[in-house]
Enzyme design. Structure first.
Site, PDB file in Angstrom:
ATOM      1  N   ASP A  94      -2.978   1.250 -14.557  1.00 23.74           N
ATOM      2  CA  ASP A  94      -1.989   1.128 -13.495  1.00 23.74           C
ATOM      3  C   ASP A  94      -2.766   1.095 -12.170  1.00 23.74           C
ATOM      4  O   ASP A  94      -3.961   1.405 -12.138  1.00 23.74           O
ATOM      5  CB  ASP A  94      -1.057   2.350 -13.552  1.00 23.74           C
ATOM      6  CG  ASP A  94      -0.201   2.476 -12.320  1.00 23.74           C
ATOM      7  OD1 ASP A  94       0.456   1.481 -11.962  1.00 23.74           O
ATOM      8  OD2 ASP A  94      -0.184   3.565 -11.704  1.00 23.74           O
TER       9      ASP A  94
ATOM     10  N   ASP B 207      -1.164   1.698  -8.328  1.00 20.38           N
ATOM     11  CA  ASP B 207      -0.753   2.648  -7.289  1.00 20.38           C
ATOM     12  C   ASP B 207      -0.649   4.058  -7.849  1.00 20.38           C
ATOM     13  O   ASP B 207       0.065   4.298  -8.821  1.00 20.38           O
ATOM     14  CB  ASP B 207       0.578   2.212  -6.682  1.00 20.38           C
ATOM     15  CG  ASP B 207       0.438   0.869  -5.998  1.00 20.38           C
ATOM     16  OD1 ASP B 207      -0.353   0.792  -5.049  1.00 20.38           O
ATOM     17  OD2 ASP B 207       1.085  -0.101  -6.437  1.00 20.38           O
TER      18      ASP B 207
HETATM   19  C1  XBP Z   1       3.802   0.858  -7.718  1.00 17.78           C
HETATM   20  C2  XBP Z   1       5.090   0.509  -7.137  1.00 17.78           C
HETATM   21  C3  XBP Z   1       5.169  -0.550  -6.148  1.00 17.78           C
HETATM   22  C4  XBP Z   1       4.555  -0.274  -4.810  1.00 17.78           C
HETATM   23  C5  XBP Z   1       4.996  -1.336  -3.845  1.00 17.78           C
HETATM   24  O1  XBP Z   1       3.796   0.683  -9.091  1.00 17.78           O
HETATM   25  O2  XBP Z   1       6.110   1.065  -7.490  1.00 17.78           O
HETATM   26  O3  XBP Z   1       6.514  -0.823  -5.958  1.00 17.78           O
HETATM   27  O4  XBP Z   1       5.011   0.965  -4.303  1.00 17.78           O
HETATM   28  O5  XBP Z   1       4.520  -2.567  -4.191  1.00 17.78           O
HETATM   29  P1  XBP Z   1       2.468   0.910  -9.989  1.00 17.78           P
HETATM   30  P2  XBP Z   1       5.252  -3.935  -3.735  1.00 17.78           P
HETATM   31  O6  XBP Z   1       2.150   2.377  -9.913  1.00 17.78           O
HETATM   32  O7  XBP Z   1       2.928   0.471 -11.330  1.00 17.78           O
HETATM   33  O8  XBP Z   1       1.371   0.057  -9.475  1.00 17.78           O
HETATM   34  O9  XBP Z   1       5.873  -3.698  -2.393  1.00 17.78           O
HETATM   35  O10 XBP Z   1       4.145  -4.961  -3.678  1.00 17.78           O
HETATM   36  O11 XBP Z   1       6.288  -4.254  -4.781  1.00 17.78           O
HETATM   37 MG    MG Z   2       1.480   4.195 -10.465  1.00 18.95          MG
END
Ligand code: XBP
Ligand code: MG
Length: 254
Positions: free
Chosen positions: A9, A11
């Site tokens: 993953d 973020d």
């Molecule tokens: C992260 C998210 C994303 C980011 C925003 O998911 O939930 O929505 O916060 O990104 P992960 P965008 O942990 O699966 O990476 O604004 O580009 O959608």
């Molecule tokens: Mg995440």
């Protein structure tokens, strides 16, 4: 079945991007487009219940801004806000504002050297992933990954398993030859839904979430001089995650 690939993953897992990255970029976009909305740290924690930036903006309007009268072109506004937010976010990553979490670079380098494949499965926009890894991992790091599965390529975002299933299919891997690394409940539901044994490294917003089904929950991947804390599961007496430990976990869960 031996361990062939790691699927990360982004973020919260590769870097703590939500509070000081995405949130700040959303607020900059609201300001730039003349809206008086501002997401503080606590509100943003609640908004993280919904993954995807465009989806999150809609969720905010529906659940937290009852007085707001949507303009007729609201759909276009969401798209414009999100595009502006992505521009701000990418610029922040290009300044190298958010470092990788402990152990991420070390473990990826070790995997590459040993021929264990790497991939990414995330809800965030592809440009955001590229900007983060190019500036924090290595300038050529896009080529480190067999697959970067991101954003709107699947309509159903996490917690749906679709993004992981898409990555597996694209790479031609079976779930049983991989491990996933996640930081959130929505992420774990997605990876487990795709049949992937999952390791959790918690992030600042997800610490208290329910990670049922993950084979271990750690504070982070750790470094030789910076041990992880084990929050759930067995880490075989180790203090940082290396390939040895991943092979050990993989053999136990398969
Ligand atoms: C992260 C998210 C994303 C980011 C925003 O998911 O939930 O929505 O916060 O990104 P992960 P965008 O942990 O699966 O990476 O604004 O580009 O959608
Ligand atoms: Mg995440």
């Amino acid at each position: 079945m031996t361990l062939n690939a790691l699927i990360f993953d982004v973020d919260g897992t590769l870097a703590d991007t939500e509070r000081d990255g995405h949130r700040v970029a959303f607020n900059a976009a609201f300001k730039e487009l003349g809206l008086d909305w501002s997401w503080d740290e606590a509100l943003y924690g609640k908004l993280l219940a919904v993954t995807g930036g465009k989806e999150r903006i809609r969720y905010f309007v529906e659940k937290f801004h009852p007085g707001y009268e949507k303009p007729r072109d609201f759909d276009d506004l969401v798209v414009a806000l999100h595009k502006t937010k992505t521009r701000h976010y990418v610029a922040m990553m290009e300044e190298g504002r958010i470092p990788l979490r402990p152990g991420v670079k070390r473990l990826m380098e070790e995997a590459r050297a040993a021929g264990v494949r790497l991939a990414v499965a995330t809800t965030t926009t592809p440009e955001n992933v590229t900007a983060l890894i190019k500036n924090s991992l290595a300038p050529d790091s896009e080529s480190w990954f067999d697959v970067i599965a991101a954003g709107d390529i699947v309509p159903a975002k996490k917690p749906a398993p679709d993004i992981y299933l898409w990555a597996l299919e694209k790479a031609g891997w079976k779930a049983s030859e991989c491990l996933a690394v996640e930081d959130s409940r929505n992420g774990v539901l997605s990876s487990l839904g795709a049949g992937l044994p999952t390791l959790v490294t918690v992030s600042n917003y997800t610490e208290r979430e329910d990670f049922d089904g993950a084979f271990a929950v750690l504070s982070d991947l750790g470094e030789p001089d910076q041990p992880f804390r084990v929050l759930k599961g067995d880490a075989n007496g180790k203090s940082y995650v290396d390939l040895d430990l991943l092979h050990w976990w993989h053999a136990r869960v398969n």
